[in-house]
Design an enzyme around this catalytic site. Structure first.
Site, PDB file in Angstrom:
ATOM      1  N   HIS A  39     -31.250  -4.075  -8.916  1.00 35.69           N
ATOM      2  CA  HIS A  39     -31.739  -2.790  -9.409  1.00 35.69           C
ATOM      3  C   HIS A  39     -33.257  -2.688  -9.288  1.00 35.69           C
ATOM      4  O   HIS A  39     -33.971  -3.684  -9.155  1.00 35.69           O
ATOM      5  CB  HIS A  39     -31.318  -2.594 -10.865  1.00 35.69           C
ATOM      6  CG  HIS A  39     -31.900  -3.606 -11.804  1.00 35.69           C
ATOM      7  ND1 HIS A  39     -33.193  -3.531 -12.292  1.00 35.69           N
ATOM      8  CD2 HIS A  39     -31.373  -4.742 -12.332  1.00 35.69           C
ATOM      9  CE1 HIS A  39     -33.437  -4.556 -13.077  1.00 35.69           C
ATOM     10  NE2 HIS A  39     -32.350  -5.329 -13.117  1.00 35.69           N
TER      11      HIS A  39
ATOM     12  N   GLU B 161     -25.809  -8.320 -15.925  1.00 31.39           N
ATOM     13  CA  GLU B 161     -26.774  -9.414 -16.043  1.00 31.39           C
ATOM     14  C   GLU B 161     -26.262 -10.434 -17.052  1.00 31.39           C
ATOM     15  O   GLU B 161     -25.383 -10.139 -17.876  1.00 31.39           O
ATOM     16  CB  GLU B 161     -28.141  -8.850 -16.464  1.00 31.39           C
ATOM     17  CG  GLU B 161     -29.257  -9.864 -16.568  1.00 31.39           C
ATOM     18  CD  GLU B 161     -29.502 -10.639 -15.283  1.00 31.39           C
ATOM     19  OE1 GLU B 161     -28.752 -11.624 -15.058  1.00 31.39           O
ATOM     20  OE2 GLU B 161     -30.426 -10.303 -14.528  1.00 31.39           O
TER      21      GLU B 161
END
Length: 212
Positions: free
Chosen positions: A9, A84
């Site tokens: 990202h 994550e």
């Protein structure tokens, strides 16, 4: 063979503030939105994808949107296994704050110990769930798959692809925002090849390591 193109990202607001994120966090910063636009332009020039898979966190969805708009697609499979690593109570706190309160844990992690930061996950646990997600993609048949995710999953996916031992992900430089890593796997994960790692998609200079 299945080719997985792993996109980290763009810079988030918490990245810019040097805060741990884990499975919490914000959307993109202004720089992150710019990085996402450049990444979309880069990806659109590389050819189509047979599948698009993404983490369910906001900073990933905002990174992916410019590509979807440019490609005229909406067929994204959301998979929380690409989140994550969970850093538990460290989420939202700055490096300095955490070090001031838990210096022994920060130092143990810096030495390469696989500790569950903030009571969250270890890298071994992250590696297991990410490899399980890769197995499912590979089992769906050959093709080219875009996976939009986070730095931790990219590092452990790379370590597994390279057959590095447990903890081997610490040997890898953290992927920079909106960088690409490409791996090829067969349907049984018996053959795994790393073809690119941490390739920037813009002219933005690589930053120093950021919080997860």
């Amino acid at each position: 063979m299945t080719e997985l193109v792993l996109l980290r990202h763009g810079e988030s607001l918490w990245n810019a503030e040097d805060r741990y994120q884990g499975q919490q966090g914000t959307g993109l910063s202004p720089l992150g939105h710019h990085q996402a636009k450049l990444a979309a332009e880069y990806l659109l020039g590389t050819g189509p994808f047979d599948q698009i898979v993404a983490s369910d966190l906001q900073r990933v969805s905002e990174t992916l949107q410019p590509y979807l708009d440019g490609a005229g697609r909406s067929d994204v499979r959301i998979d929380p296994r690409w989140r994550e690593i969970d850093v538990g109570t460290w989420g939202g706190r700055t490096f300095a704050e955490v070090y001031a309160e838990e210096p022994e844990v920060v130092e143990a992690f810096a030495r390469g110990e696989d500790v569950a930061r903030g009571g969250g996950e270890t890298f071994a646990q992250l590696r297991e769930r990410v490899w399980d997600a890769i197995r499912d993609i590979a089992g769906s048949g050959p093709g080219r798959v875009l996976v939009v995710t986070h730095g931790g999953p990219i590092r452990v996916a790379t370590a597994s692809t390279l057959r590095l031992p447990p903890g081997g992900e610490v040997l890898l430089d953290p992927p920079v925002n909106c960088s690409l890593t490409t791996v090829q796997v067969d349907d049984l994960l018996a053959v795994t090849t790393l073809t690119a790692y941490n390739v920037p998609t813009s002219g933005t200079a690589p930053a120093e390591e950021q919080p997860a």
